[in-house]
Design a protein around this motif. Structure first.
Motif, PDB file in Angstrom:
ATOM      1  N   THR A 255       0.814  -1.215   0.000  1.00  0.00           N
ATOM      2  CA  THR A 255       0.000   0.000   0.000  1.00  0.00           C
ATOM      3  C   THR A 255       0.849   1.268   0.000  1.00  0.00           C
ATOM      4  N   GLY A 256       2.030   1.193  -0.610  1.00  0.00           N
ATOM      5  CA  GLY A 256       2.948   2.328  -0.562  1.00  0.00           C
ATOM      6  C   GLY A 256       2.565   3.516  -1.409  1.00  0.00           C
ATOM      7  N   GLY A 257       1.560   3.354  -2.291  1.00  0.00           N
ATOM      8  CA  GLY A 257       1.115   4.509  -3.049  1.00  0.00           C
ATOM      9  C   GLY A 257       0.758   4.250  -4.492  1.00  0.00           C
ATOM     10  N   LYS A 258       1.357   3.243  -5.133  1.00  0.00           N
ATOM     11  CA  LYS A 258       1.169   3.047  -6.571  1.00  0.00           C
ATOM     12  C   LYS A 258      -0.309   2.987  -6.950  1.00  0.00           C
ATOM     13  N   ASN A 259      -1.020   1.989  -6.448  1.00  0.00           N
ATOM     14  CA  ASN A 259      -2.466   1.885  -6.636  1.00  0.00           C
ATOM     15  C   ASN A 259      -2.963   0.760  -5.752  1.00  0.00           C
ATOM     16  N   LEU A 260      -4.269   0.637  -5.620  1.00  0.00           N
ATOM     17  CA  LEU A 260      -4.879  -0.378  -4.768  1.00  0.00           C
ATOM     18  C   LEU A 260      -5.714  -1.323  -5.618  1.00  0.00           C
ATOM     19  N   ARG A 261      -5.845  -2.565  -5.137  1.00  0.00           N
ATOM     20  CA  ARG A 261      -6.596  -3.585  -5.876  1.00  0.00           C
ATOM     21  C   ARG A 261      -7.509  -4.335  -4.925  1.00  0.00           C
ATOM     22  N   ARG A 262      -8.535  -4.957  -5.487  1.00  0.00           N
ATOM     23  CA  ARG A 262      -9.496  -5.716  -4.698  1.00  0.00           C
ATOM     24  C   ARG A 262      -9.039  -7.169  -4.555  1.00  0.00           C
ATOM     25  N   SER A 263      -9.859  -7.948  -3.892  1.00  0.00           N
ATOM     26  CA  SER A 263      -9.636  -9.381  -3.752  1.00  0.00           C
ATOM     27  C   SER A 263     -10.833 -10.138  -4.305  1.00  0.00           C
ATOM     28  N   ARG A 264     -10.591 -11.351  -4.770  1.00  0.00           N
ATOM     29  CA  ARG A 264     -11.695 -12.203  -5.209  1.00  0.00           C
ATOM     30  C   ARG A 264     -12.255 -13.015  -4.038  1.00  0.00           C
ATOM     31  N   VAL A 265     -11.381 -13.521  -3.194  1.00  0.00           N
ATOM     32  CA  VAL A 265     -11.800 -14.359  -2.074  1.00  0.00           C
ATOM     33  C   VAL A 265     -10.765 -14.217  -0.968  1.00  0.00           C
ATOM     34  N   ILE A 266     -11.211 -14.214   0.270  1.00  0.00           N
ATOM     35  CA  ILE A 266     -10.306 -14.120   1.411  1.00  0.00           C
ATOM     36  C   ILE A 266      -9.786 -15.515   1.749  1.00  0.00           C
ATOM     37  N   ARG A 267      -8.491 -15.649   1.850  1.00  0.00           N
ATOM     38  CA  ARG A 267      -7.866 -16.948   2.056  1.00  0.00           C
ATOM     39  C   ARG A 267      -7.899 -17.369   3.518  1.00  0.00           C
ATOM     40  N   HIS A 268      -7.785 -18.666   3.719  1.00  0.00           N
ATOM     41  CA  HIS A 268      -7.733 -19.244   5.054  1.00  0.00           C
ATOM     42  C   HIS A 268      -6.576 -18.623   5.846  1.00  0.00           C
ATOM     43  N   GLY A 269      -6.853 -18.249   7.062  1.00  0.00           N
ATOM     44  CA  GLY A 269      -5.835 -17.676   7.941  1.00  0.00           C
ATOM     45  C   GLY A 269      -5.817 -16.167   7.947  1.00  0.00           C
ATOM     46  N   SER A 270      -6.510 -15.535   7.000  1.00  0.00           N
ATOM     47  CA  SER A 270      -6.524 -14.078   6.942  1.00  0.00           C
ATOM     48  C   SER A 270      -7.340 -13.515   8.102  1.00  0.00           C
ATOM     49  N   VAL A 271      -6.808 -12.483   8.733  1.00  0.00           N
ATOM     50  CA  VAL A 271      -7.492 -11.820   9.837  1.00  0.00           C
ATOM     51  C   VAL A 271      -8.165 -10.539   9.371  1.00  0.00           C
ATOM     52  N   ILE A 272      -7.480  -9.771   8.556  1.00  0.00           N
ATOM     53  CA  ILE A 272      -8.034  -8.507   8.081  1.00  0.00           C
ATOM     54  C   ILE A 272      -7.469  -8.188   6.707  1.00  0.00           C
ATOM     55  N   PHE A 273      -8.314  -7.670   5.841  1.00  0.00           N
ATOM     56  CA  PHE A 273      -7.940  -7.269   4.484  1.00  0.00           C
ATOM     57  C   PHE A 273      -8.472  -5.861   4.253  1.00  0.00           C
ATOM     58  N   SER A 274      -7.622  -4.972   3.744  1.00  0.00           N
ATOM     59  CA  SER A 274      -8.040  -3.582   3.526  1.00  0.00           C
ATOM     60  C   SER A 274      -7.454  -3.038   2.240  1.00  0.00           C
TER      61      SER A 274
END
Length: 310
Positions: A255-274
């Motif tokens: 997230t350093g600045g270039k651009n942001l992208r979405r996700s298709r599905v949250i993977r096992h073990g993920s706690v937070i996605f932003s």
């Protein structure tokens, strides 16, 4: 005051206090308001970490979610960090020395003296990642791009995850020797490509598993990566996708600045996605513990916590 006029120096940051923040859904919108969370104060040096930073000089069009490298640099400088960990793809699109000087240097260049970088895949779009190695000539030892250093009581392993460009087999042997010879209560590894991520790249980078296995045997605490343009934290994991008590807690901070992208599905073990806004991860490295805080450039506290080293 401009970013270049600020001096990067260590300063204590208190990671405590009750703060309400929103858990961000895959779409980047506020989904659930979490109860206030208080973070215990951890004493030790503060470092900032982020990757996927500076836009190409030919495509430097600033929007709310694109080309925000100046804003993340100001945010990072505001922490007065002891060190900055650059997690690769620091300069788009080809990581040439000319591009580094025209874009990266006018923003994150203010932290170059305290930066410890790793190369990303975009750095290798310039043959041999020559622009990266030239620009960071005094911040890393040169090819093949992996090295280790100490941050007070912590041992940090800066790895080159471009296994199609270097021998990750040789790197794994090097890492094993390093970890055998430098045992520490707390340690972390950083690289560009994550082993675990819910981002659009959807990679299962099996080339990284040997590195993770070595790190697990030596009780490494943290893994930092970029590559996917989002922020994500995973629960402690082993090298084959299982959540385990003494696993490695991993962060994706693209997230350093270039651009942001979405996700298709949250993977096992993920706690937070932003993917709300660009932002910077701050880590306080204590004697036998650590704290983390991910905050966006518009001031939203997305994630924070503390943990003991293994």
């Amino acid at each position: 005051m401009s970013a270049l006029a600020l001096r990067a120096r260590p300063l204590a940051l208190t990671l405590s206090g009750a703060v309400q923040f929103a858990l961000l859904a895959v779409t980047g919108s506020a989904a659930t308001t979490l109860p206030p969370q208080a973070l215990a104060e951890v004493r030790g040096p503060l470092v900032v970490a982020v990757g996927d930073i500076a836009c190409s000089p030919a495509r430097d069009v600033v929007t709310a979610t694109r080309c925000q490298q100046a804003a993340t640099a100001r945010q990072a400088l505001g922490y007065h960090p002891a060190l900055a960990f650059d997690l690769g793809d620091n300069q788009y699109e080809r990581g040439s020395l000319r591009a580094y000087r025209r874009v990266y240097d006018t923003s994150w260049g203010a932290l170059r003296a305290i930066t410890r970088p790793v190369p990303g895949n975009h750095e290798y779009r310039t043959p041999g990642a020559r622009g990266y190695y030239a620009y960071f000539a005094h911040q890393q030892p040169g090819p093949p791009g992996y090295y280790a250093f100490d941050v007070q009581g912590w041992r940090v392993y800066a790895l080159n995850s471009n296994c199609n460009r270097i021998s990750c087999h040789s790197e794994t042997r090097w890492l094993r020797r390093q970890m055998n010879g430098h045992r520490r209560a707390c340690s972390l590894m950083m690289m560009h490509h994550p082993l675990y991520s819910s981002g659009l790249e959807r990679h299962r980078n099996t080339d990284l598993r040997p590195l993770w296995r070595v790190a697990l045997r030596h009780h490494t605490d943290l893994a930092l990566a970029g590559h996917d343009h989002d922020y994500e934290r995973f629960r402690p994991m082993d090298a084959t996708g299982h959540v385990i008590r003494r696993g490695i807690r991993s962060f994706v901070v693209g997230t350093g600045g270039k651009n942001l992208r979405r996700s298709r599905v949250i993977r096992h073990g993920s706690v937070i996605f932003s993917r709300h806004r660009a932002g910077v991860l701050a880590l306080r490295l204590g004697h036998r513990d650590y704290a983390w805080q991910y905050k966006t450039i518009d001031g939203l506290l997305v994630d924070s916590g503390t943990a003991r080293c293994h």
